[in-house]
Scaffold this motif. Structure first.
Motif, PDB file in Angstrom:
ATOM      1  N   ARG A 172      33.546  33.703  36.922  1.00 11.70           N
ATOM      2  CA  ARG A 172      34.346  34.547  36.015  1.00 11.70           C
ATOM      3  C   ARG A 172      34.338  36.003  36.480  1.00 11.70           C
ATOM      4  N   HIS A 173      33.170  36.482  36.914  1.00 13.06           N
ATOM      5  CA  HIS A 173      33.062  37.853  37.426  1.00 13.06           C
ATOM      6  C   HIS A 173      33.950  38.028  38.669  1.00 13.06           C
ATOM      7  N   GLN A 175      36.573  36.205  39.452  1.00  7.66           N
ATOM      8  CA  GLN A 175      37.977  36.090  39.053  1.00  7.66           C
ATOM      9  C   GLN A 175      38.501  37.377  38.427  1.00  7.66           C
ATOM     10  N   MET A 176      37.664  38.065  37.679  1.00  4.49           N
ATOM     11  CA  MET A 176      38.085  39.356  37.109  1.00  4.49           C
ATOM     12  C   MET A 176      38.385  40.347  38.232  1.00  4.49           C
ATOM     13  N   ALA A 177      37.523  40.378  39.258  1.00  8.97           N
ATOM     14  CA  ALA A 177      37.752  41.271  40.397  1.00  8.97           C
ATOM     15  C   ALA A 177      39.011  40.851  41.159  1.00  8.97           C
ATOM     16  N   GLU A 178      39.204  39.551  41.314  1.00 12.51           N
ATOM     17  CA  GLU A 178      40.404  39.062  42.008  1.00 12.51           C
ATOM     18  C   GLU A 178      41.670  39.386  41.225  1.00 12.51           C
ATOM     19  N   ASN A 179      41.610  39.296  39.901  1.00 11.40           N
ATOM     20  CA  ASN A 179      42.769  39.669  39.084  1.00 11.40           C
ATOM     21  C   ASN A 179      43.097  41.151  39.256  1.00 11.40           C
ATOM     22  N   HIS A 180      42.058  41.976  39.285  1.00  4.49           N
ATOM     23  CA  HIS A 180      42.260  43.415  39.503  1.00  4.49           C
ATOM     24  C   HIS A 180      42.905  43.651  40.872  1.00  4.49           C
ATOM     25  N   GLN A 181      42.405  42.961  41.890  1.00 10.68           N
ATOM     26  CA  GLN A 181      42.962  43.093  43.236  1.00 10.68           C
ATOM     27  C   GLN A 181      44.415  42.609  43.266  1.00 10.68           C
ATOM     28  N   SER A 182      44.706  41.515  42.586  1.00  9.16           N
ATOM     29  CA  SER A 182      46.072  40.998  42.539  1.00  9.16           C
ATOM     30  C   SER A 182      47.020  42.037  41.942  1.00  9.16           C
ATOM     31  N   ASN A 183      46.585  42.695  40.883  1.00  7.92           N
ATOM     32  CA  ASN A 183      47.403  43.750  40.273  1.00  7.92           C
ATOM     33  C   ASN A 183      47.597  44.919  41.222  1.00  7.92           C
ATOM     34  N   ARG A 184      46.545  45.272  41.964  1.00  8.80           N
ATOM     35  CA  ARG A 184      46.675  46.366  42.934  1.00  8.80           C
ATOM     36  C   ARG A 184      47.697  46.013  44.009  1.00  8.80           C
ATOM     37  N   ILE A 185      47.661  44.767  44.497  1.00 12.09           N
ATOM     38  CA  ILE A 185      48.626  44.337  45.517  1.00 12.09           C
ATOM     39  C   ILE A 185      50.042  44.442  44.958  1.00 12.09           C
TER      40      ILE A 185
END
Length: 195
Positions: A172-173, A175-185
């Protein structure tokens, strides 16, 4: 007339120079994608354990940080490109070594499934960065900043898999970082900065 010709040659030379640097960046990101795919496939077929995949993700994190540092100024010098390629060759050799060392992972375990999902997300994000560079939606500098985010995500995965098990809370931790990265992309690809 001569001045116009010189101006046109200078402009064309600039586009060729910028295009060559973008191609270098896209090539390096493509190599990241390929290596992440190899890690995921190793997890899926059991030739990599979760712990081995974690160590490989730490190696990938170092390569991504090197790319981010090299792209900080928007250009990839020949020396930086050579260093990154050397680092990527070392990761490639480590993947091969770990896949053939006889250690077997259980691709159906919950931990391996979590790691597979996280590595697949890395593949997707690297492809999005690569496509952005190729299309001109991302500048080299933006790609470098995004590679720093990829390095962070790789590091989180490596840390979670250090003991050979990726728990639900750890995922979960991540995935939260990956979601943040996805938004940055997404944001970098859709801002008004173009190559």
């Amino acid at each position: 007339m001569k001045n116009i010709s010189r101006l046109l040659l200078a402009v064309a030379g600039t586009f060729i120079f910028v295009g060559a640097h973008a191609a270098d960046t896209a090539t390096e990101v493509q190599r990241d994608t390929n290596q992440q795919t190899r890690i995921e496939q190793g997890l899926q077929n059991g030739s990599l354990t979760t712990k081995e995949a974690g160590r490989l993700e730490q190696d990938e994190s170092r390569v991504d940080r090197a790319q981010a540092n090299a792209e900080r100024n928007g250009n990839l010098s020949p020396a930086e490109k050579t260093r990154i390629q050397r680092d990527q060759n070392q990761v490639s050799q480590a993947i091969n070594r770990d896949e053939t060392n006889g250690a077997r992972g259980n691709p159906n375990s919950a931990s391996s499934q979590r790691m597979q999902a996280d590595v697949q997300r890395n593949v997707n994000q690297d492809q999005r960065i690569e496509n952005g560079v190729k299309s001109g939606a991302l500048t080299n500098r933006e790609a470098g900043k995004l590679e720093r985010g990829q390095a962070h995500d790789d590091h989180l995965q490596a840390r979670a898999a250090r003991n050979g098990h990726v728990g639900g809370g750890e995922q979960r931790h991540i995935q939260m970082a990956e979601n943040h990265q996805s938004n940055r992309i997404y944001n970098k690809k859709h801002n008004d900065v173009v190559r």
